[in-house]
Design a protein around this motif. Structure first.
Motif, short mmCIF file in Angstrom:
data_model
loop_
_atom_site.label_atom_id
_atom_site.label_comp_id
_atom_site.label_asym_id
_atom_site.label_seq_id
_atom_site.Cartn_x
_atom_site.Cartn_y
_atom_site.Cartn_z
N ASN A 47 17.57 25.27 12.19
CA ASN A 47 18.40 24.99 10.96
C ASN A 47 18.56 23.48 10.71
O ASN A 47 18.54 23.18 9.55
N GLU A 48 18.54 22.73 11.61
CA GLU A 48 18.56 21.24 11.55
C GLU A 48 17.56 20.81 10.83
O GLU A 48 17.31 20.02 9.87
N GLU A 49 16.31 21.31 10.94
CA GLU A 49 15.01 20.90 10.40
C GLU A 49 14.89 21.26 9.08
O GLU A 49 14.50 20.43 7.95
N LEU A 50 15.46 22.53 8.66
CA LEU A 50 15.47 23.01 7.50
C LEU A 50 16.43 22.31 6.58
O LEU A 50 16.23 22.01 5.37
N ALA A 51 17.73 21.85 7.04
CA ALA A 51 18.63 21.33 6.26
C ALA A 51 18.04 19.76 6.05
O ALA A 51 18.18 19.57 5.00
N GLU A 52 17.09 19.18 7.06
CA GLU A 52 16.73 18.02 6.78
C GLU A 52 15.57 18.19 5.47
O GLU A 52 15.52 17.16 4.92
N ALA A 53 14.91 19.13 5.77
CA ALA A 53 13.72 19.32 4.85
C ALA A 53 14.16 19.36 3.19
O ALA A 53 13.35 18.98 2.38
N VAL A 54 15.30 20.15 3.12
CA VAL A 54 15.73 20.30 1.90
C VAL A 54 16.75 19.34 1.36
O VAL A 54 17.01 19.39 -0.04
N LYS A 55 17.21 18.43 1.91
CA LYS A 55 18.12 17.59 1.36
C LYS A 55 17.96 16.81 0.24
O LYS A 55 18.67 16.23 -0.33
N GLU A 56 16.59 16.33 0.20
CA GLU A 56 16.39 15.68 -0.90
C GLU A 56 15.64 16.29 -2.20
O GLU A 56 15.40 15.56 -3.35
N LEU A 57 15.99 17.55 -2.14
CA LEU A 57 15.47 18.38 -3.35
C LEU A 57 16.39 18.60 -4.38
O LEU A 57 17.65 18.23 -4.25
N GLU A 58 15.99 18.93 -5.47
CA GLU A 58 16.81 19.25 -6.63
C GLU A 58 17.86 20.33 -6.05
O GLU A 58 17.33 21.34 -5.38
N LEU A 59 19.18 20.56 -6.67
CA LEU A 59 20.08 21.42 -6.27
C LEU A 59 19.57 22.85 -6.70
O LEU A 59 19.76 24.05 -5.80
N ASP A 60 18.79 22.99 -7.67
CA ASP A 60 18.33 24.48 -7.96
C ASP A 60 17.24 24.82 -7.19
O ASP A 60 16.97 25.94 -6.83
N GLU A 61 16.50 23.84 -6.54
CA GLU A 61 15.31 24.06 -5.58
C GLU A 61 15.90 24.51 -4.39
O GLU A 61 15.63 25.39 -3.54
N ILE A 62 17.15 23.84 -3.94
CA ILE A 62 17.74 24.17 -2.72
C ILE A 62 18.27 25.73 -2.76
O ILE A 62 18.03 26.52 -1.72
N VAL A 63 18.99 26.08 -3.81
CA VAL A 63 19.28 27.30 -4.13
C VAL A 63 17.96 28.41 -4.07
O VAL A 63 18.18 29.28 -3.53
N ASP A 64 16.98 27.96 -4.52
CA ASP A 64 15.83 28.78 -4.51
C ASP A 64 15.25 29.20 -3.12
O ASP A 64 14.95 30.25 -3.05
N ILE A 65 15.47 28.19 -2.32
CA ILE A 65 15.11 28.22 -0.98
C ILE A 65 16.12 29.13 0.02
O ILE A 65 15.90 29.98 0.67
#
Length: 206
Positions: A82-100
């Motif tokens: 979970n920690e790695e995933l949170a770190e991986a997506v933190k710089e993405l656009e919000l719609d990209e985070i939602v997609d994932i």
């Protein structure tokens, strides 16, 4: 990088990675775009795919995950913490985070969201309530927010001054001067409240 070199790197990763050292693979990956890496992952058998993904830098993983098809995307997500995933997506656009995140088990999604700022968490939670493929339009639009000290009259005037509200808007966010989330104000409350009332008096907090 020209198209020929890019194509050669992609073909080498797909066809010859089993014959390359880890450092050689890393060097090739560093020269490739996220979409090229995603294509290489989707063209590789599971064992090779997992190896390639494990060699990516954490900050690269989010962009690559977004480019992947759902099945492979979720398979790779299941292999990281979970920690790695949170770190991986933190710089993405919000719609990209939602997609994932929208395809994650609910419990895991909650753990990822808990590590985000309140305002981002609320915006993503709103996006997650919409049908798949519709959240992007909402989240790519600036979220309407007001200050707690504003009067309802000021809020109403502000809303009327907007050329267009984000689609499906049924609430606006209340934030402080540092843009930190404080609560929500529903459109129905704005319409039915006395114009002289203050936002903090009728906003909903969670």
């Amino acid at each position: 990088m020209d198209n020929v070199e890019s194509k050669n790197n992609l073909e080498t990763i797909i066809d010859e990675s089993s014959n390359l050292s880890l450092n050689q693979i890393r060097r090739l990956l560093n020269k490739m775009s996220s979409s090229e890496i995603a294509h290489a992952l989707e063209s590789s058998p599971p064992k090779q795919r997992n190896l390639l993904f494990s060699l990516l830098k954490t900050e690269e993983e989010g962009d690559v995950l977004f480019e992947l098809g759902e099945e492979i995307q979720q398979d790779l997500i299941s292999s990281i913490s979970n920690e790695e995933l949170a770190e991986a997506v933190k710089e993405l656009e919000l719609d990209e985070i939602v997609d994932i995140l929208q395809n994650l088990p609910e419990e895991r999604m909650k753990k990822i969201l808990s590590g985000m700022s309140q305002i981002d968490r609320k915006r993503i939670e709103v996006g997650l309530t919409f049908p798949e493929n519709t959240a992007g339009g909402l989240l790519n639009t600036d979220v309407i927010s007001v200050r707690p000290e504003n009067s309802i009259e000021v809020v109403t005037t502000y809303l009327r001054g907007q050329k267009k509200l984000p689609e499906n808007t049924d609430k606006i966010f209340v934030v402080n001067n540092e843009n930190e989330y404080l609560g929500e104000l529903t459109i129905s409350n704005i319409i039915t409240s006395n114009p002289s009332m203050i936002v903090r008096e009728i906003m909903e907090t969670t």
